[in-house]
Design a protein around this motif. Sequence first.
Motif, PDB file in Angstrom:
ATOM      1  N   PRO A   1       0.828  -1.361  -0.162  1.00  0.00           N
ATOM      2  CA  PRO A   1       0.017   0.068   0.072  1.00  0.00           C
ATOM      3  C   PRO A   1       0.865   1.140   0.058  1.00  0.00           C
ATOM      4  N   THR A   2       0.411   2.276  -0.653  1.00  0.00           N
ATOM      5  CA  THR A   2       1.018   3.638  -0.714  1.00  0.00           C
ATOM      6  C   THR A   2       0.242   4.602   0.511  1.00  0.00           C
ATOM      7  N   LEU A   3      -1.070   4.105   0.762  1.00  0.00           N
ATOM      8  CA  LEU A   3      -1.696   4.756   1.880  1.00  0.00           C
ATOM      9  C   LEU A   3      -2.268   3.627   2.691  1.00  0.00           C
ATOM     10  N   GLY A   4      -2.152   3.839   3.883  1.00  0.00           N
ATOM     11  CA  GLY A   4      -2.617   2.734   4.981  1.00  0.00           C
ATOM     12  C   GLY A   4      -3.793   3.542   5.734  1.00  0.00           C
ATOM     13  N   VAL A   5      -4.794   2.568   5.985  1.00  0.00           N
ATOM     14  CA  VAL A   5      -6.037   2.917   6.643  1.00  0.00           C
ATOM     15  C   VAL A   5      -6.274   1.988   7.736  1.00  0.00           C
ATOM     16  N   LEU A   6      -6.184   2.134   9.154  1.00  0.00           N
ATOM     17  CA  LEU A   6      -6.644   1.509  10.141  1.00  0.00           C
ATOM     18  C   LEU A   6      -8.021   2.028  10.635  1.00  0.00           C
ATOM     19  N   THR A   7      -8.965   0.743  10.709  1.00  0.00           N
ATOM     20  CA  THR A   7     -10.212   0.913  11.083  1.00  0.00           C
ATOM     21  C   THR A   7     -10.105   0.405  12.610  1.00  0.00           C
ATOM     22  N   ASN A   8     -11.383   0.476  13.227  1.00  0.00           N
ATOM     23  CA  ASN A   8     -11.402  -0.026  14.608  1.00  0.00           C
ATOM     24  C   ASN A   8     -10.759  -1.087  14.991  1.00  0.00           C
ATOM     25  N   ILE A   9      -9.922  -0.996  16.218  1.00  0.00           N
ATOM     26  CA  ILE A   9      -9.248  -2.266  16.664  1.00  0.00           C
ATOM     27  C   ILE A   9     -10.212  -2.829  17.803  1.00  0.00           C
ATOM     28  N   GLY A  10     -10.786  -4.053  17.586  1.00  0.00           N
ATOM     29  CA  GLY A  10     -11.695  -4.622  18.598  1.00  0.00           C
ATOM     30  C   GLY A  10     -11.134  -5.922  19.002  1.00  0.00           C
ATOM     31  N   SER A  11     -12.205  -6.783  19.624  1.00  0.00           N
ATOM     32  CA  SER A  11     -11.823  -8.105  20.132  1.00  0.00           C
ATOM     33  C   SER A  11     -11.867  -9.254  18.959  1.00  0.00           C
ATOM     34  N   ALA A  12     -12.158  -8.812  17.891  1.00  0.00           N
ATOM     35  CA  ALA A  12     -12.256 -10.232  16.838  1.00  0.00           C
ATOM     36  C   ALA A  12     -10.790 -10.599  16.868  1.00  0.00           C
ATOM     37  N   HIS A  13     -10.684 -12.007  16.886  1.00  0.00           N
ATOM     38  CA  HIS A  13      -9.624 -12.977  16.346  1.00  0.00           C
ATOM     39  C   HIS A  13      -8.571 -12.538  17.579  1.00  0.00           C
ATOM     40  N   ASN A  14      -8.919 -12.164  18.854  1.00  0.00           N
ATOM     41  CA  ASN A  14      -7.889 -11.976  19.972  1.00  0.00           C
ATOM     42  C   ASN A  14      -7.249 -13.289  20.163  1.00  0.00           C
ATOM     43  N   GLU A  15      -8.059 -14.545  20.064  1.00  0.00           N
ATOM     44  CA  GLU A  15      -7.583 -15.825  20.227  1.00  0.00           C
ATOM     45  C   GLU A  15      -6.227 -16.185  19.474  1.00  0.00           C
ATOM     46  N   GLY A  16      -6.093 -15.506  18.574  1.00  0.00           N
ATOM     47  CA  GLY A  16      -4.759 -15.890  17.607  1.00  0.00           C
ATOM     48  C   GLY A  16      -3.536 -15.137  18.122  1.00  0.00           C
TER      49      GLY A  16
END
Length: 811
Positions: A182-197
Amino acid sequence: MSLAIQNIIPVIHAKWFGKDESCVIDNVSIDSRSLQNNNGTLFFALVGQHHDGHQYLSELIEKGVRNFVVHHVPEKLADQANFLVVDNTLEALQEFAAFYRRQFDFPVIGITGSNGKTIVKEWLNFLLSPEYNIIRSPKSYNSQVGVPLSVIGINEKHNLGIFEAGISLVGEMERLGHIIQPTLGVLTNIGSAHNEGFASETEKIQQKLKLFENAPVVILQKNDVIEAFLKPGTKAFTWSFDDASAEVLITKKTASSFEIRHKNETFTVTLPFHDKASEENSITCLMVLLYFGYEVQTIQERLVHLYPVEMRLQVKNGINHCTLIDDSYSSDYQSLKIALDFLEQHKTHKKKTVILSDIFQSGFTAEELYSKVAKLLKNNHIERVFGIGDNISAYLKDYPNFIPFATTQEFVAHFNPNEFEYETILIKGARSFQFEEIVVLLEEKTHETVLEINLNAISHNLNFYKSKLKPTTKMMAMVKAFGYGSGSFEIAKLLAHHKIDYLGVAFADEGIALRNAGITMPIIVMNPENSAFAAMVAYQLEPEIYSASVLKKFIALAQQKNLYNYPIHLKLDTGMHRLGFEEKDLDELIGLLKNNNLVEVKSIFSHLSSSDVPEFREFTLGQIQKFDVWSSKLISALNIEPIRHILNTSGIYNFAEYQFDMVRLGIGLYGVGNDAEEMQQLENVGTLKTIILQIKDIPTGDSVGYSRKFRAEKPIRTATIPIGYADGIPRRWGNEKGYVLVNHQKARIVGNICMDMLMIDVTNIACEEGDTVTVFGKSPRVTELAEVVGTIPYEILTSISHRVKRVFYKE
């Protein structure tokens, strides 16, 4: 795409085994079932925990595919095709995609986060498309396989890419970042999804940020912890509701309007959403528009027109025995290829119709695009096409049985329901064409209550139980009782797609219905009635044989019809004491079958009565031992090699070491395990939904419902919803024992449940008439409902009335 195969060999570090070094690759595939495979396809034989693409090479060669990426060359096929041999076919696919990405020099937006990735991607496509020719990930193609397939869709006419990346384990993002670049990064909400990994929230953040290792700028909500993990030299372009140090400060003015302060400029935007998640996703999109230098007026005009994103393909019942594939909110070339594959997997009738709008953002000229579209339609054997829009009407006019319309309104005005019957119809249109109006016309009319069936969840659950088995163990899936209430045919189609070995039904009429719907795989009838034997033979259904008298009757029929080695399945009663041969019956059974070529013993099986009850473990082991001894006696005496199976769902989970040759998967396939630990591994399959019909204010002392079982001790608000015990909701779930979800909040059921309706307390819940109500799904789980009313989940699921519309979808 047009690449010489010789140029691909060094890219993926392959060894060449083939004869035709001059061939050109114009298509990449990982799905042997796709009708789009041809002599220009490069097929990557991916190997996973439960699948191996090498199994389908001979089948693909017969279809004309000649180029394969493999980790070994099957001996019998060595001279029949070109083989590029690599150590790991998935890594080869990823390296190929990274190489292909480097052939193009234009801005690429890479999106990651825990939630909102697909929504932000689709909204950015909408917001930026007037100025850019965009290539984006189709649907939610954000995995280790989905990302390379998305990137391979780039062509020379694109000038902006938008790709999302999702991970669940450490080490995965480096590979995706290498592909997307990517030449531009976009970070959306950081939540609990996939915490187990991940070991911690910090580790998950660090892993996600690896997508932006070489991105000059990253857009995110102001967060000092996250920013500290960004690579030195990467600029953070941040926004915040309360931190004045962010580049963009957001102030909420009203329910739908926000004040934006950026540099020396202040302006207001209106958003068409009120929930927090949509607001944050909208602001993320706004940040991209600011980064790209859009004028304030343009930003204001476009944000107000953002729309809810439908991220799934849905299978619905249509009028006149039709089946609808609803993909009515997007129309681009890449997603059309996916939708046509989905159509082939879930068709209910041989006749296939497509209703298609003009296609946007393909990157091709109109002539090139519709030439490719015509080829796709032809390869997928589409018999009839309704084209809506000026371009498709002009360029597909010579396609056989093509019917053009300038607008959706013109199609609606000329709609004749009698023109559609006994066919599978794909409805695929760009949002501006409002194809939801066409869906309304073609969809079977039922009441507002629906049972949504998540096909991805069924695949997940199937693979979970497969992970307990040896690769050679066969799988039989139970689809009796209308697929445990979920819909037998649609589930059967999915299981056929996964190449399950057998389907199991209870009665012959269930098997006949599957045959009439096009299911060709082996089907065992578990409770055959003597009167149905002739029909079973006519429809190639295989009977369970559980007694000498039943066997004699079937042999007599076999003699009458001159059958030879007709498959039967012997059931042994090792302790369930329901149906089956006991030990004392074995000698007679052997006598009936010895030297008998009318029937063939395809399998021998028994049924565990208590594999889900730990305290009866010894009893279960005793059943298994009896089965082993008795079936061995039959095998030796008859000199046969049948499939042996005894494990049911809980047996697979608790006694996998006794899997014999095959297992039978039932309730676990539909997301219900036998204990909390097993349930955590399964995904919810069915979600029962309805709507609010009416809201009432109930004064103190007034009663609600039949027999005045509920009386208000204080003023309350109630909502009436159109679902009751005739739809399968137990009356015992009423009178404040049970609840539903309204706008993600619990609403207790008040009063007796009626035949077609029930009432809920919404006093402290913001809601309106027409709002969606969840009766069961992820919450409350059907297991919770069953426990409260004193029954088992099987009874709840199989009690859901056929008048409740089933909607099948795939993310």
